[in-house]
Design a protein around this motif. Structure first.
Motif, short mmCIF file in Angstrom:
data_model
loop_
_atom_site.label_atom_id
_atom_site.label_comp_id
_atom_site.label_asym_id
_atom_site.label_seq_id
_atom_site.Cartn_x
_atom_site.Cartn_y
_atom_site.Cartn_z
N HIS A 1 -19.25 44.02 63.68
CA HIS A 1 -20.17 43.14 62.95
C HIS A 1 -21.50 43.87 62.76
O HIS A 1 -21.99 44.54 63.67
CB HIS A 1 -20.37 41.86 63.77
N PRO A 2 -22.11 43.76 61.59
CA PRO A 2 -23.34 44.52 61.32
C PRO A 2 -24.49 44.17 62.25
O PRO A 2 -25.43 44.97 62.39
CB PRO A 2 -23.67 44.17 59.86
N SER A 3 -24.45 43.02 62.92
CA SER A 3 -25.51 42.67 63.86
C SER A 3 -25.38 43.42 65.18
O SER A 3 -26.24 43.28 66.05
CB SER A 3 -25.50 41.16 64.13
N LEU A 4 -24.31 44.19 65.34
CA LEU A 4 -24.08 44.95 66.57
C LEU A 4 -24.47 46.42 66.40
O LEU A 4 -23.83 47.31 66.95
CB LEU A 4 -22.61 44.83 66.99
N ALA A 5 -25.53 46.66 65.65
CA ALA A 5 -25.91 48.04 65.35
C ALA A 5 -26.23 48.83 66.62
O ALA A 5 -25.83 50.01 66.75
CB ALA A 5 -27.12 48.05 64.41
N LEU B 1 -12.44 38.23 65.80
CA LEU B 1 -12.13 38.79 64.48
C LEU B 1 -13.37 39.09 63.65
O LEU B 1 -13.31 39.88 62.71
CB LEU B 1 -11.21 37.84 63.71
N ASN B 2 -14.49 38.47 63.96
CA ASN B 2 -15.74 38.81 63.29
C ASN B 2 -16.65 39.65 64.15
O ASN B 2 -17.80 39.89 63.81
CB ASN B 2 -16.47 37.54 62.84
N ILE B 3 -16.14 40.12 65.28
CA ILE B 3 -16.90 41.03 66.15
C ILE B 3 -16.33 42.43 66.02
O ILE B 3 -17.02 43.37 65.64
CB ILE B 3 -16.85 40.53 67.61
N VAL B 4 -15.04 42.58 66.35
CA VAL B 4 -14.32 43.81 66.04
C VAL B 4 -13.46 43.47 64.82
O VAL B 4 -12.40 42.86 64.93
CB VAL B 4 -13.47 44.29 67.23
N VAL B 5 -13.94 43.84 63.67
CA VAL B 5 -13.45 43.34 62.39
C VAL B 5 -12.30 44.20 61.87
O VAL B 5 -12.48 45.40 61.65
CB VAL B 5 -14.60 43.33 61.36
#
Length: 411
Positions: free
Chosen positions: A87-91, A46-50
């Motif tokens: 998640h923004p860390s997955l740019a 849920l915090n990866i594909v939000v």
């Protein structure tokens, strides 16, 4: 696997260890490669594909929810389709998604799941909800016929359950760079002399395994040297890997894919996802965010490094379960149910693959009032990848007792 254990394993299984080159010649002509990465610990889908457009998501996670893209904050979700974001860390992964090279499955799991790490990992790696003595990848390799050993390598500390059950155990090395058995030319010459003398006499005529055993001994150094050499190859196409164990392993995987004929399966682990406390939200210094940065940038570098060989490769992620929909009192999440799986590569059908409607996050929609319900069975993912990517036939035999509909994530 320790070097001495590797040597002992080679010597204890002469019936399967004629020269590696001979075995490779007998391997399948299929040049496709599956790189399976197990996210150990249960990563929080849920915090990866939000689901940033689901208001309940933000209510359930007042401290760790990822902000909607419209907030314009650096910690905001990277929008995918107006409802979901990354998640923004997955740019780096987001850029690949925009190129159609990432298939996201937000709600993968199975019915009747427990919330035990050990049981969950056993089920996912066995490919069955009933007790099996072998893993799903081992059953696939056996069903394909021939010697499976040249077709598989595990870049892990030990052979994963998914590969257990082969007639001769698959090899597992967490770092191919550690396979240099002697550091200097003189030491290598001395070791070669020991092996030459050890295997130099005539093989006993009454031992049917002797030809394989003695041939293996004479070629052992060359075979280990080959794997070690692949690990030392420089990156190509301007790829820059993170300075992490996972980045190093994917770099080694790229070298294997370019140079090892007949290789079809590589398995890896990436841990650190058991985020019961201080999970963090979208900020890049959060506990979960750091792991996602490593994953995203390593995967991006891996496919850049592969260049034209990337067309043969799919990277698939799996995990034993997801996390609870609501954050806990320690600003983390506990063991849940469905989670996100990803298929990455030029040959995937990019986009969001739900396998149905979004299951929702209200108390009546959640499984047991706490966890995301699954809309896609993990065996549907496996069977589709085996048949459409690796070209396997008769995949129903690999997943006993399961007859679900395969997903459609391979183009």
């Amino acid at each position: 696997m320790l070097r001495r254990d590797f040597l002992k394993g080679m010597i204890s299984a002469p019936f399967a260890m004629s020269s590696w080159a001979t075995a490779v010649q007998a391997a399948t002509t299929n040049d496709k490669v599956l790189v399976l990465v197990f996210m150990r610990g249960g990563w929080d889908g849920l915090n990866i594909v939000v689901p940033h457009a689901d208001d309940t998501y933000h209510t359930l996670r007042p401290n760790i929810a990822i902000r909607p893209p419209s907030s314009g904050n650096v910690a905001s979700a990277l929008d995918l389709d107006g409802f979901f974001g990354l998640h923004p860390s997955l740019a780096a992964l987001h850029r690949m998604y925009g190129e159609g090279r990432v298939a996201l499955m937000p709600a993968v799991h199975y019915a009747g799941a427990s919330r035990s790490h050990f049981h969950g990992q056993d089920v996912i790696e066995a490919g069955s909800t009933t007790t099996q003595e072998s893993g799903w990848l081992a059953r696939y390799l056996i069903q394909e016929g021939g010697n499976p050993l040249p077709r598989v390598l595990s870049l892990t500390d030990q052979v994963p359950l998914s590969l257990l059950g082969l007639p001769t155990p698959a090899s597992a090395f967490s770092d191919l760079g550690s396979l240099d058995l002697a550091s200097s030319a003189s030491d290598r010459a001395m070791l070669a002399d020991v092996l030459t003398r050890g295997y130099g006499w005539d093989a006993p005529v009454d031992n049917p395994y002797s030809p394989s055993l003695y041939g293996m001994g004479r070629r052992l150094l060359d075979e280990l040297g080959s794997l070690h050499g692949m690990s030392q190859q420089p990156e190509q196409n301007g790829a820059v890997y993170p300075l992490s164990a996972f980045g190093r392993q994917l770099k080694q995987a790229a070298g294997l894919i370019r140079n090892r004929i007949g290789l079809n399966v590589i398995t890896l682990n990436l841990g650190g996802w058991d985020t019961h406390s201080s999970q963090g939200g979208g900020e890049p210094d959060g506990r979960m965010a750091k792991g996602l940065i490593d994953f995203s940038e390593s995967v991006s570098a891996f496919f850049t490094d592969l260049g034209s060989d990337a067309s043969r490769v799919m990277l698939l992620t799996s995990s034993e379960f997801g996390r609870t929909a609501a954050e806990n009192g320690s600003k983390g999440t506990d063991h849940g149910s469905a989670t996100v799986w990803m298929a990455i590569g030029p040959g995937v059908r990019g986009g969001i693959h739900l396998g149905g409607a979004w299951p929702g996050l209200t108390s009546t929609q959640l499984l047991d009032g706490r966890s995301l319900a699954h809309t896609m069975d993990f065996r549907s993912v496996y069977s589709h990848v085996l048949s459409r990517h690796l070209g396997a036939t008769g995949v129903t035999n690999i997943f006993p007792g399961y007859s679900g509909t395969p997903v459609d994530i391979v183009a």
